[in-house]
Scaffold this motif. Structure first.
Motif, PDB file in Angstrom:
ATOM      1  N   SER A 103      -8.927  38.438 -49.981  1.00  0.00           N
ATOM      2  CA  SER A 103      -9.474  39.289 -48.922  1.00  0.00           C
ATOM      3  C   SER A 103      -9.562  40.751 -49.346  1.00  0.00           C
ATOM      4  O   SER A 103     -10.333  41.514 -48.773  1.00  0.00           O
ATOM      5  CB  SER A 103      -8.607  39.177 -47.662  1.00  0.00           C
ATOM      6  OG  SER A 103      -7.325  39.756 -47.867  1.00  0.00           O
ATOM      7  N   LEU A 104      -8.777  41.135 -50.343  1.00  0.00           N
ATOM      8  CA  LEU A 104      -8.835  42.518 -50.821  1.00  0.00           C
ATOM      9  C   LEU A 104     -10.098  42.792 -51.636  1.00  0.00           C
ATOM     10  O   LEU A 104     -10.640  43.894 -51.604  1.00  0.00           O
ATOM     11  CB  LEU A 104      -7.600  42.832 -51.673  1.00  0.00           C
ATOM     12  CG  LEU A 104      -6.260  42.865 -50.947  1.00  0.00           C
ATOM     13  CD1 LEU A 104      -5.119  43.079 -51.944  1.00  0.00           C
ATOM     14  CD2 LEU A 104      -6.243  43.956 -49.882  1.00  0.00           C
ATOM     15  N   CYS A 112       3.354  29.834 -49.349  1.00  0.00           N
ATOM     16  CA  CYS A 112       3.277  31.146 -50.005  1.00  0.00           C
ATOM     17  C   CYS A 112       2.045  31.230 -50.900  1.00  0.00           C
ATOM     18  O   CYS A 112       1.394  32.281 -50.969  1.00  0.00           O
ATOM     19  CB  CYS A 112       4.535  31.391 -50.831  1.00  0.00           C
ATOM     20  SG  CYS A 112       5.978  31.839 -49.861  1.00  0.00           S
ATOM     21  N   ALA A 157      -0.917  31.799 -48.622  1.00  0.00           N
ATOM     22  CA  ALA A 157      -0.941  33.142 -48.036  1.00  0.00           C
ATOM     23  C   ALA A 157      -1.254  34.211 -49.078  1.00  0.00           C
ATOM     24  O   ALA A 157      -2.066  35.118 -48.830  1.00  0.00           O
ATOM     25  CB  ALA A 157       0.403  33.436 -47.366  1.00  0.00           C
ATOM     26  N   LEU A 158      -0.625  34.126 -50.246  1.00  0.00           N
ATOM     27  CA  LEU A 158      -0.844  35.146 -51.270  1.00  0.00           C
ATOM     28  C   LEU A 158      -2.266  35.094 -51.799  1.00  0.00           C
ATOM     29  O   LEU A 158      -2.906  36.144 -51.996  1.00  0.00           O
ATOM     30  CB  LEU A 158       0.155  34.961 -52.416  1.00  0.00           C
ATOM     31  CG  LEU A 158       0.049  35.963 -53.565  1.00  0.00           C
ATOM     32  CD1 LEU A 158       0.235  37.391 -53.078  1.00  0.00           C
ATOM     33  CD2 LEU A 158       1.068  35.638 -54.655  1.00  0.00           C
ATOM     34  N   ALA A 166      -4.950  33.967 -50.212  1.00  0.00           N
ATOM     35  CA  ALA A 166      -5.858  34.447 -49.173  1.00  0.00           C
ATOM     36  C   ALA A 166      -5.810  35.964 -49.059  1.00  0.00           C
ATOM     37  O   ALA A 166      -6.849  36.622 -48.908  1.00  0.00           O
ATOM     38  CB  ALA A 166      -5.494  33.802 -47.831  1.00  0.00           C
ATOM     39  N   LEU A 167      -4.618  36.545 -49.151  1.00  0.00           N
ATOM     40  CA  LEU A 167      -4.488  37.993 -49.059  1.00  0.00           C
ATOM     41  C   LEU A 167      -5.162  38.679 -50.243  1.00  0.00           C
ATOM     42  O   LEU A 167      -5.896  39.664 -50.072  1.00  0.00           O
ATOM     43  CB  LEU A 167      -3.010  38.375 -49.001  1.00  0.00           C
ATOM     44  CG  LEU A 167      -2.696  39.871 -48.925  1.00  0.00           C
ATOM     45  CD1 LEU A 167      -3.294  40.473 -47.663  1.00  0.00           C
ATOM     46  CD2 LEU A 167      -1.195  40.101 -48.963  1.00  0.00           C
ATOM     47  N   ALA A 168      -4.934  38.162 -51.452  1.00  0.00           N
ATOM     48  CA  ALA A 168      -5.526  38.773 -52.641  1.00  0.00           C
ATOM     49  C   ALA A 168      -7.050  38.670 -52.606  1.00  0.00           C
ATOM     50  O   ALA A 168      -7.760  39.630 -52.926  1.00  0.00           O
ATOM     51  CB  ALA A 168      -4.970  38.106 -53.906  1.00  0.00           C
TER      52      ALA A 168
END
Length: 207
Positions: A167-168, A157, A160-161, A163-165
């Motif tokens: 990428s924004l 988690c 993933a979190l 990497a997502l943040a």
């Protein structure tokens, strides 16, 4: 009258939903396996997820070098902290709570200020966050395969979190978008201040 009745019903429903059915310390038993237990624990722990998201947004603003380095360091540091906790290492509850609150405020402040730090310094902050929260999440548990699986779920988690943040914010070039993210960072820092007070007041039970 109908509007007042509807509001009263909504208020009662919200209060009923807020009443906890089960209280769990440390790892949540979801019944779906240890890895999912770790995922649920991470998702229900704002002291874990919010600083990871803030660090991801900040690293994305700073560029690819920061993002790639922290993406590797943070999950590994989380695993290291959890492993140390299962091996019997740890910090006093008050000290662990104070370090968590300080890191939360520092990361929120870095995002709000968009401070220009070298990648290695950001990686050091990520390592401190990972080890601290890994120690807190697995404090007092014995070494076992289920607990190891839960730790793997948490670190997945985290990966993933973050990497997502990142990428924004990584592709942002317009000034107003960057300012909007920094304003969000100031709110995260303010939330961190509230969380710090909560952890400081109820530190022994919060971690």
């Amino acid at each position: 009258m109908r509007a007042r009745s509807a509001l009263s019903i909504l208020a009662l429903a919200a209060a009923a939903c807020a009443l906890p059915g089960v209280a769990s310390a440390h790892l949540n038993a979801s019944g779906m396996g240890p890895i999912y237990d770790g995922i649920v624990h991470f998702g229900l722990s704002p002291e874990d997820s919010l600083p990871v998201a803030a660090l991801g947004l900040y690293a994305g603003l700073r560029g690819q070098a920061h993002s790639r380095l922290v993406l590797g360091v943070l999950p590994l540091a989380w695993i290291a902290g959890g492993g140390l906790a299962m091996a019997g290492a740890g910090l006093p509850a008050v000290a662990l709570s104070a370090v968590t609150a300080a890191l939360f405020l520092a990361i929120g402040g870095l995002l709000a200020a968009n401070a220009e730090l070298a990648p290695r310094l950001v990686a050091a902050a990520a390592a401190a966050l990972g080890v601290t929260r890994g120690l807190a999440d697995l404090a007092g548990v014995a070494p076992s395969l289920p607990h190891t699986g839960a730790l793997i779920g948490m670190s997945a988690c985290v990966f993933a979190l973050f990497a997502l943040a990142a990428s924004l914010t990584l592709p942002l070039t317009r000034l107003w978008m960057i300012i909007a993210v920094r304003v969000g960072g100031s709110w995260l820092a303010a939330t961190g201040l509230l969380l710090a007070g909560w952890i400081w007041r109820y530190g022994a039970r919060a971690v």
